[in-house]
Design a protein around this motif. Structure first.
Motif, short mmCIF file in Angstrom:
data_model
loop_
_atom_site.label_atom_id
_atom_site.label_comp_id
_atom_site.label_asym_id
_atom_site.label_seq_id
_atom_site.Cartn_x
_atom_site.Cartn_y
_atom_site.Cartn_z
N GLU A 1 0.81 -1.20 0.00
CA GLU A 1 0.00 0.00 0.00
C GLU A 1 0.85 1.27 0.00
O GLU A 1 0.55 2.23 -0.69
CB GLU A 1 -0.95 0.02 1.20
CG GLU A 1 -1.89 1.22 1.18
CD GLU A 1 -2.93 1.18 2.26
OE1 GLU A 1 -2.82 0.33 3.17
OE2 GLU A 1 -3.87 2.00 2.21
N LYS B 1 1.17 6.31 -1.93
CA LYS B 1 0.17 5.37 -1.47
C LYS B 1 -0.45 4.66 -2.68
O LYS B 1 -0.33 5.13 -3.81
CB LYS B 1 -0.92 6.11 -0.68
CG LYS B 1 -1.90 5.24 0.06
CD LYS B 1 -2.91 6.09 0.82
CE LYS B 1 -3.98 5.23 1.47
NZ LYS B 1 -5.01 6.04 2.17
N ASP C 1 -3.36 4.60 -3.77
CA ASP C 1 -4.32 5.42 -4.52
C ASP C 1 -3.67 6.60 -5.24
O ASP C 1 -4.35 7.42 -5.84
CB ASP C 1 -5.42 5.93 -3.59
CG ASP C 1 -4.90 6.88 -2.52
OD1 ASP C 1 -5.72 7.35 -1.70
OD2 ASP C 1 -3.69 7.17 -2.49
N THR D 1 -1.75 8.98 -3.79
CA THR D 1 -1.40 10.08 -2.89
C THR D 1 0.10 10.06 -2.62
O THR D 1 0.68 9.00 -2.42
CB THR D 1 -2.14 9.93 -1.55
OG1 THR D 1 -3.55 9.85 -1.81
CG2 THR D 1 -1.86 11.12 -0.65
#
Length: 119
Positions: A29, A49, A51, A53
């Motif tokens: 992650e 991250k 996603d 970020t």
């Protein structure tokens, strides 16, 4: 356990660019880039991250860009406008628990790649 292999380090003059790559066996992650100048501690440079970020150390904001490619299981660090103080061994890392530049939070590390920036 995740294995990681960095590449792309080298020597460059101040103001130049380098792109570091890190091939990983499995994405986690949180993944990141860290650097260790001679005789100093290992500090966080950039974290990403799952996603997308990101978080950067103040010293590299606006000059470095971290990215990841899930198709090739790779992590990248594009470094522009390099300065002599950017010199050091650069490590990619996996297994962080949150968006932190703290090296202690990462469990798996590559062997490092040397970056040398001359003035």
């Amino acid at each position: 356990q995740v294995w990681l292999v960095e590449s792309g380090g080298g020597s460059v003059q101040a103001g130049g660019s380098l792109r570091l790559s890190c091939l990983v066996s499995d994405s986690t992650e949180y993944m990141g880039w860290f650097r260790q100048p001679p005789g100093k501690r290992r500090d966080g440079v950039a974290i990403i991250k799952l996603d997308g970020t990101t978080r950067y150390a103040d010293a590299v904001k606006g000059r470095f860009t971290i990215s990841r490619d899930f198709d090739t299981n790779s992590l990248y660090l594009q470094m522009n406008l390099l300065k002599p103080e950017d010199s050091g061994i650069y490590y990619c890392a996996a297994g962080g628990s949150w968006l932190s530049l703290n090296a202690d939070l990462f469990s798996d590390w590559g062997q490092g790649t040397q970056v040398t920036v001359s003035s």
